[in-house]
Design an enzyme around this catalytic site. Structure first.
Site, mmCIF file in Angstrom:
data_model
loop_
_atom_site.group_PDB
_atom_site.id
_atom_site.type_symbol
_atom_site.label_atom_id
_atom_site.label_comp_id
_atom_site.label_asym_id
_atom_site.label_seq_id
_atom_site.Cartn_x
_atom_site.Cartn_y
_atom_site.Cartn_z
ATOM 1 N N CYS A 343 3.000 -0.864 22.741
ATOM 2 C CA CYS A 343 4.153 -1.503 23.381
ATOM 3 C C CYS A 343 5.334 -1.635 22.430
ATOM 4 C CB CYS A 343 3.763 -2.867 23.943
ATOM 5 S SG CYS A 343 2.905 -3.930 22.761
ATOM 6 N N HIS A 778 2.178 -8.755 22.028
ATOM 7 C CA HIS A 778 2.738 -7.796 22.978
ATOM 8 C C HIS A 778 4.266 -7.765 22.853
ATOM 9 C CE1 HIS A 778 2.900 -5.295 26.505
ATOM 10 N NE2 HIS A 778 3.613 -6.162 27.185
#
Length: 817
Positions: A343, A778
């Site tokens: 990510c 994330h």
């Protein structure tokens, strides 16, 4: 994630006309069957994101094993002359829903790995494709074909393919556990308490809570586990106990996960700091009166919790979970499928392709780098960046209702591979720092553009978009003489002054209520500290005092006053907030603080130049006197040698710690005794540099790539022991250290083009991080397009309702003029 069951390959027993076979046979001289060690690109097109699931399928060359989609195979045929291809056409068929076991391992398609909630059959159809000019003839894989052709096709079909090998290796790398080196000789205190076998009696010794409990296998202390990145988890008291006991007892086991088959064991030791195996766990638990054979699993392991968090997501302002987000599709709204902790890469790529100049070069004019690649396209950075740009901007794979359809996924595996090649961190499957990745990517792309600039059209060089100059003013506080130093930067680092928190009263009031709160009362959400952006900017512009600074004017160690100003303002200003730091125990931490960043930014007041002002006297440029060479203290050396250590290594230790103490030298010996050169006498630096043999071919290659002169390149190679990559870094870090007068300033093309203008900016993008440090958690991106904000969260793209202006990590500003 979806678990795919593969069923038999469909083959056709039709006969093939002899005239067609006459066209196939002459092509056989260049085809070959791959072995298990060869790279076979059978999962994705080299120049687009077409796959065997796409309309038209995938064509894999029988000569190079490169795969191409239907829209690219003719172009490849025209350039390479390859005519024979294995054609793959796969179709996903939904099976009746079945009960599958929950995932227990961070892996895909292996026992215990992800299975998902839907199960599919994959119908695989293969045929031979004969490409001649604009014609593609499909031939069945049947006995009429020459044996060599069918053997090559069968070998390609049987091979795992590059994508599969990399994906399995990445997940297994994350999941792999090894034995802790502290397990075998683990110290267990004789006076450690006995632990009751009744789970209802277990509690956190620090807080009294009964969840997420970890038993220290040396001391018997029961404490809370670490907090998860979403705020859940434990109190962290188990880790704090490790620090409080001198960091001597690293192994802990999670209570409730113990069974006869093992348990969730973790090592807090700084050189491990990971989940691990303890082969002696039964004996270690028996020390506390715990019979491993009688234990039953009552709580989730850390892997199971990680999987759960991965499925449920995070309730946070960054992800806008409290807002109703409307998905968007089409050009400019293409999501990127997560490749496993990728990510950070996806967020940076989305931000770059929100810039018109990058779009112009690597999407609008993508055909140029895509059609001029020489060699393996998977290993060419310009090709893979253009391939990604074409897909992101066109939105060719972004279509409503196709979520989960592999024909509409964009997986930038090849780009990730080439950017990470040779880099210890970016080549791994671990989470990374997005800011460091952006810096690394810009450097790689800059070199590729310099080397193959003739393959590019439109746009601007990547470095010129971000590069700017700053001026640092030094004033000697003894002589009051001044020096101005110009530095080239690509990003603006902004430190956060926590002393400027404006809601301190709210935080203190919360802490008072929390101290009085009964354990049964519902927890109150803790207020986030708020620091005004003005305070952050003031800290950047403020004067700083440097101590222990040698003044060439005063000829003494004194102090200097410094401050920094902008000499030029870049077209795109990348600013990042320094949210991450290392604690006293060297544990990575994050500042949980809100800094409301402005959508409009005016930096014009911070313009400066490197010219002396009226009344200022220039500080001479002179280096600090060289300190005398340190020799090992004979008495200290004798003590170390008497302990049985190598004399050469002990001498190095004494010099390294500047003869400060025997204990310090002993610690150095223990840390470095495993080094391959520990017992090798040191070679004088000058002799070592002179002894480096420079390869003339390396000199010519670096001259062509970097544009620096021959003597400058030779100096770089000698300084880096002949390593080309390190030498290239050295050249760009030392552009003024060439031996040739004309190379002193570096050739024009090595100096970034400074696209200067007025220092007024508008915010166009943000990259945010959710997690306790950059090594986990994330990343998502928020990008502004046509006046509206959008959230890019891996493959999901939606219209943003509440952009997290104050919580992001990296901010992208575009100059207004």
């Amino acid at each position: 994630l979806q678990f795919l069951y593969f069923i038999g390959v469909k083959r056709n027993e039709m006969s093939i006309p002899e005239a067609t076979l006459d066209k196939v046979r002459p092509c056989m001289k260049s085809i070959k069957a791959p072995t298990q060690f060869d790279k076979v690109y059978k999962d994705e097109c080299m120049l687009s994101f077409a796959t065997p699931f796409s309309e038209g399928g995938l064509f894999v060359s029988l000569s190079t094993w490169y795969g191409y989609g239907r829209d690219m195979v003719k172009q490849y045929h025209a350039r390479s002359g390859d005519k024979l291809f294995l054609h793959e056409q796969w179709t996903k068929v939904v099976k009746p829903k079945e009960e599958l076991p929950d995932a227990t391992k961070m892996a895909i398609g292996v026992e215990g790995g992800f299975a998902g909630t839907e199960v599919f059959d994959i119908v695989k159809e293969h045929s031979l494709a004969l490409v001649e000019g604009d014609e593609i003839t499909m031939l069945p894989l049947c006995p009429d074909l020459p044996t060599l052709v069918t053997q090559v096709c069968d070998a390609i079909i049987a091979s795992d393919g590059v994508a599969y090998k990399e994906e399995v290796a990445a997940w297994e790398d994350v999941d792999a556990q090894t034995e802790s080196k502290y397990a075998k000789d683990l110290v267990q205190l004789a006076d450690a308490p006995k632990i009751s076998p009744d789970p209802s009696t277990w509690h956190d010794a620090a807080t009294g809570t009964k969840e997420n409990l970890w038993l220290n296998l040396s001391t018997g202390y029961i404490g809370g586990g670490r907090k998860n990145y979403d705020g859940s988890g434990g109190s962290g008291s188990a880790l704090q106990h490790f620090y409080d006991t001198g960091s001597k007892y690293p192994l802990v086991v999670k209570l409730g996960t113990i069974t006869r088959d093992g348990a969730d064991v973790y090592s807090y030791a700084p050189d491990e700091d990971r989940s691990c195996m303890d082969p002696y766990l039964a004996d270690h638990l028996a020390h506390f009166g715990i019979d491993i054979m009688k234990q039953e699993k009552t709580v989730k392991t850390t892997t199971e919790l990680a999987l759960e968090l991965n499925k449920l997501g995070t309730s946070s302002k960054i992800l806008e979970n409290n807002s109703e987000l409307v998905p968007v599709y089409g050009p400019g709204f293409q999501g990127l499928t997560n490749l496993g902790n990728s990510c950070y890469m996806a967020s940076i790529m989305q931000a770059l392709f929100n810039m018109p100049e990058v779009i112009d070069r690597y999407s609008t004019h993508a055909a140029k780098p895509l059609s001029t690649v020489v060699g393996n396209p998977a290993e060419d950075l310009l090709t893979q960046f253009a391939k990604l740009g074409s897909s992101l901007v066109s939105g060719a794979y972004s279509k409503a209702g196709e979520e989960g359809n592999p024909a509409y996924e964009v997986r930038p595996r090849m780009l990730k591979g080439i950017v990470g090649k040779g880099h210890h961190e970016f080549s791994s499957s671990r989470q990374q720092d997005a800011q460091e990745y952006l810096e690394h990517f810009i450097e790689l792309l800059k070199r590729a553009e310099m080397k193959d600039g003739d393959r590019l059209e439109g746009g601007k060089d990547i470095e010129s978009l971000f590069s700017f100059e700053t001026v640092e003013r030094f004033e000697c506080n003894s002589s009051h003489k001044v020096r101005y130093t110009t530095n080239t930067e690509r990003m603006l680092k902004l430190n956060i002054p926590m002393s400027a928190v404006v809601n301190r009263g709210d935080i203190e009031a919360f802490e008072e209520r929390e101290a009085k709160r009964a354990k049964k009362e519902e927890e109150e959400e803790k207020p986030i500290p708020i620091v005004p952006f003005e305070a952050v900017l003031e800290k950047f512009a403020a004067e700083d005092i440097k101590t222990d600074w040698y003044s060439p004017a005063a000829k003494e160690v004194t102090t200097a006053t410094t401050y920094t100003r902008f000499k030029t303002y870049p077209r795109y200003l990348v600013a990042y907030l320094q949210r991450y730091y290392a604690s006293e125990n060297w544990e990575p931490k994050k500042l949980e603080v809100e800094v409301p960043m402005p959508e409009s930014l005016d930096l014009t007041a911070l313009r400066g130049n490197a010219e002396l002002k009226e009344g200022e006297e220039e500080l001479p440029a002179a280096e600090r006197p060289k300190e005398p060479e340190i020799q090992a203290d004979e008495e200290m050396l004798a003590q170390l040698v008497s302990m049985g250590f190598d004399a050469v290594g002990c001498a190095k230790a004494c010099v390294a710690v500047k003869n400060s103490s025997v204990d310090a030298a002993m610690e150095w010996v223990l840390q470095h005794m495993g080094d391959p050169d520990f017992s090798v006498p040191p070679t004088p630096a000058a002799d070592a540099k002179a002894a480096v043999t420079v390869n003339p071919e390396d000199v010519q290659t670096l001259m062509a790539i970097t544009g620096f002169g021959e003597k400058h390149v030779m100096k770089a190679l000698k300084a880096t022991d002949g390593d080309q990559n390190r030498a290239a870094d050295w050249l760009f870090s030392h552009p003024d250290e060439g031996d040739e007068p004309e190379a002193a300033a570096g050739p024009t093309k090595n100096t970034p083009e400074m696209d200067d203008g007025e220092g007024k900016y508008s915010l166009i993008g943000m990259v945010s991080h959710i997690g306790k440090n950059t090594g986990c958690g994330h990343y998502v991106a928020h990008l502004k397009k046509d006046g509206e904000w959008y959230l890019f969260n891996d493959e999901k793209v939606a219209k943003s309702a509440n952009p997290p202006y104050g919580l992001a990590y990296i901010y992208f500003y575009k100059r207004d003029h």
